[in-house]
Scaffold this motif. Structure first.
Motif, PDB file in Angstrom:
ATOM      1  N   VAL A  78      -1.573   3.261  -9.717  1.00  0.00           N
ATOM      2  CA  VAL A  78      -1.909   3.651  -8.342  1.00  0.00           C
ATOM      3  C   VAL A  78      -2.362   2.397  -7.610  1.00  0.00           C
ATOM      4  O   VAL A  78      -3.325   1.745  -8.021  1.00  0.00           O
ATOM      5  CB  VAL A  78      -3.019   4.723  -8.317  1.00  0.00           C
ATOM      6  N   GLY A  91       0.628   3.818  -2.667  1.00  0.00           N
ATOM      7  CA  GLY A  91       0.157   4.857  -3.575  1.00  0.00           C
ATOM      8  C   GLY A  91       0.604   4.576  -5.000  1.00  0.00           C
ATOM      9  O   GLY A  91       0.425   3.481  -5.514  1.00  0.00           O
ATOM     10  N   THR A  92       1.225   5.550  -5.633  1.00  0.00           N
ATOM     11  CA  THR A  92       1.681   5.389  -7.019  1.00  0.00           C
ATOM     12  C   THR A  92       2.964   4.564  -7.044  1.00  0.00           C
ATOM     13  O   THR A  92       3.905   4.822  -6.287  1.00  0.00           O
ATOM     14  CB  THR A  92       1.932   6.754  -7.660  1.00  0.00           C
ATOM     15  N   GLU A 137       0.859  -1.183   0.000  1.00  0.00           N
ATOM     16  CA  GLU A 137       0.000   0.000   0.000  1.00  0.00           C
ATOM     17  C   GLU A 137       0.901   1.241   0.000  1.00  0.00           C
ATOM     18  O   GLU A 137       1.186   1.842   1.038  1.00  0.00           O
ATOM     19  CB  GLU A 137      -0.905  -0.008   1.233  1.00  0.00           C
ATOM     20  N   SER A 180      -4.319   1.163  -5.562  1.00  0.00           N
ATOM     21  CA  SER A 180      -5.587   1.332  -4.840  1.00  0.00           C
ATOM     22  C   SER A 180      -5.990  -0.004  -4.204  1.00  0.00           C
ATOM     23  O   SER A 180      -5.500  -1.070  -4.591  1.00  0.00           O
ATOM     24  CB  SER A 180      -6.664   1.789  -5.817  1.00  0.00           C
TER      25      SER A 180
END
Length: 293
Positions: free
Chosen positions: A233, A217-218, A215, A235
Motif C-alpha cells: 500500500v 493506493g495498493t 500515490e 502510504s
C-alpha cells in the motif's frame, strides 16, 4: 525499426549541431585539423596551404602548417538487463539507452575515429568491434536497438561488463558506460581501474518511478532481475521511505562515479535528453578551457 532509427539519427544530428552552435563537439577534446604555425614557403610545399594573410604582411610566401588529426577510440559498455525494460514517461529506459548510443556515436565521429561496444542483457554479451565510418555507427545503433530482451528473472552484472573492457588492455581512448546503475556497487572498482588508462563518461538512465512512488493506493512492485513481486500500500510513510532510499542510492552512485573519475550524465525518460546532453558537453568544454561549469 529502420525508419525509427533514421528518424532518431536525424533528430540527434539536427538538434545537437543546432543547439551546440559552434561549441566544441565531442565528449573529449576531439579530432580535427587545427591550424598550426606559419612558416616560409619551400619548393615542393602544397600551394593550397598558402597563408595569404601572412604572405601579404611579410611580403614573403608563407604556408600554414596543420596539426595532425588525433584518432579517438571509443568503447561503450551498454547495460540492457531487464531493469532497463521499464518506463512510465515518454519512453522506456531501454529506448533512452539507444538514444544515448546514437548521441555518443555522433559526438565522437569523424577524423578516423572508431567506436565499439559491449552490450549485455545479463543473459548474453555481444561484442561489436571498434571500427570507423558512418555505416558502422549506424550498424552499432541498430544492433543495440535490436538486442533481444532477456527473460524476466535474469540478473545482469555491470561489473562484469566493465571488467571485459579492461582485459585485454585497449589503446587509450574514451569509455562510456550506459546503465541505470540499480543494484550493487560492484562496478566501482573495475571502473576506477579503467580511469587510469581511459577518459570515462557514465550515462545514468532514470525513470521517475525509480525515485518516487505514485500515490495510487495498493500497488504491485516487481523486481525484473529476480522475478520477485510484492503487493504494498503506497502510504505516505512508505512513499517517503522509498524516496529517501532511492535518493541515498543515487547519491552513492554519483559519489562512486566521481571517485572513479567518470563524468556523470543523467538522462531521464521524462526529460529532454538531447538538451541534457548538450548541457553536459558544454560543461565539460568549460572545464577543459579553465572556465567554471
Amino acid at each position: 525499426m529502420e525508419a525509427a532509427l533514421r528518424t532518431l539519427e536525424l533528430d540527434v544530428r539536427r538538434r545537437l549541431d543546432g543547439l551546440l552552435q559552434g561549441n566544441h563537439l565531442g565528449l573529449v577534446p576531439g579530432p580535427g585539423s587545427e591550424p598550426g604555425e606559419a612558416r616560409p614557403y619551400q619548393p615542393g610545399d602544397d600551394v593550397r596551404r598558402m597563408d595569404w594573410a601572412v604572405t601579404a604582411r611579410t611580403t614573403v610566401p608563407h604556408i600554414r602548417e596543420t596539426v595532425a588529426d588525433r584518432e579517438l577510440e571509443t568503447w561503450l559498455a551498454i547495460d540492457l538487463s531487464p531493469s532497463l525494460d521499464f518506463g512510465t514517461a515518454v519512453c522506456e529506459k531501454r529506448d533512452l539507452v539507444v538514444a544515448a548510443t546514437a548521441a555518443v556515436a555522433h559526438l565522437t565521429r569523424g577524423g578516423g575515429n572508431r567506436i565499439g561496444a559491449l552490450v549485455s542483457t545479463g543473459e548474453d554479451l555481444v561484442r561489436v568491434p571498434a571500427r570507423g565510418g558512418l555505416a558502422h555507427s549506424r550498424g552499432l545503433i541498430r544492433k543495440v536497438a535490436e538486442t533481444p530482451r532477456a527473460p524476466e528473472g535474469t540478473r545482469g552484472s555491470l561489473a562484469d561488463v566493465v571488467e571485459q573492457l579492461r582485459r585485454p588492455p585497449r589503446r587509450r581512448g574514451l569509455v562510456v558506460v550506459i546503465s541505470d546503475f540499480l543494484g550493487g556497487m560492484e562496478w566501482q572498482r573495475p571502473l576506477k581501474a579503467l580511469s587510469a588508462r581511459h577518459e570515462l563518461v557514465a550515462i545514468e538512465v532514470v525513470d521517475p518511478r525509480d525515485i518516487d512512488l505514485p500515490e495510487v493506493g495498493t500497488v504491485v512492485l516487481a523486481d525484473p532481475e529476480s522475478g520477485r513481486q510484492r503487493e504494498v500500500v503506497a502510504s505516505p510513510l512508505l512513499r517517503r521511505e522509498f524516496a529517501a532510499a532511492a535518493a541515498e542510492h543515487r547519491a552513492a552512485v554519483a559519489a562512486g562515479l566521481r571517485q572513479a573519475g567518470a563524468g556523470h550524465l543523467v538522462l531521464r525518460t521524462d526529460s529532454d535528453w538531447i538538451a541534457d546532453t548538450v548541457r553536459f558537453v558544454v560543461a565539460r568544454k568549460r572545464r577543459w578551457s579553465g572556465g567554471v561549469a
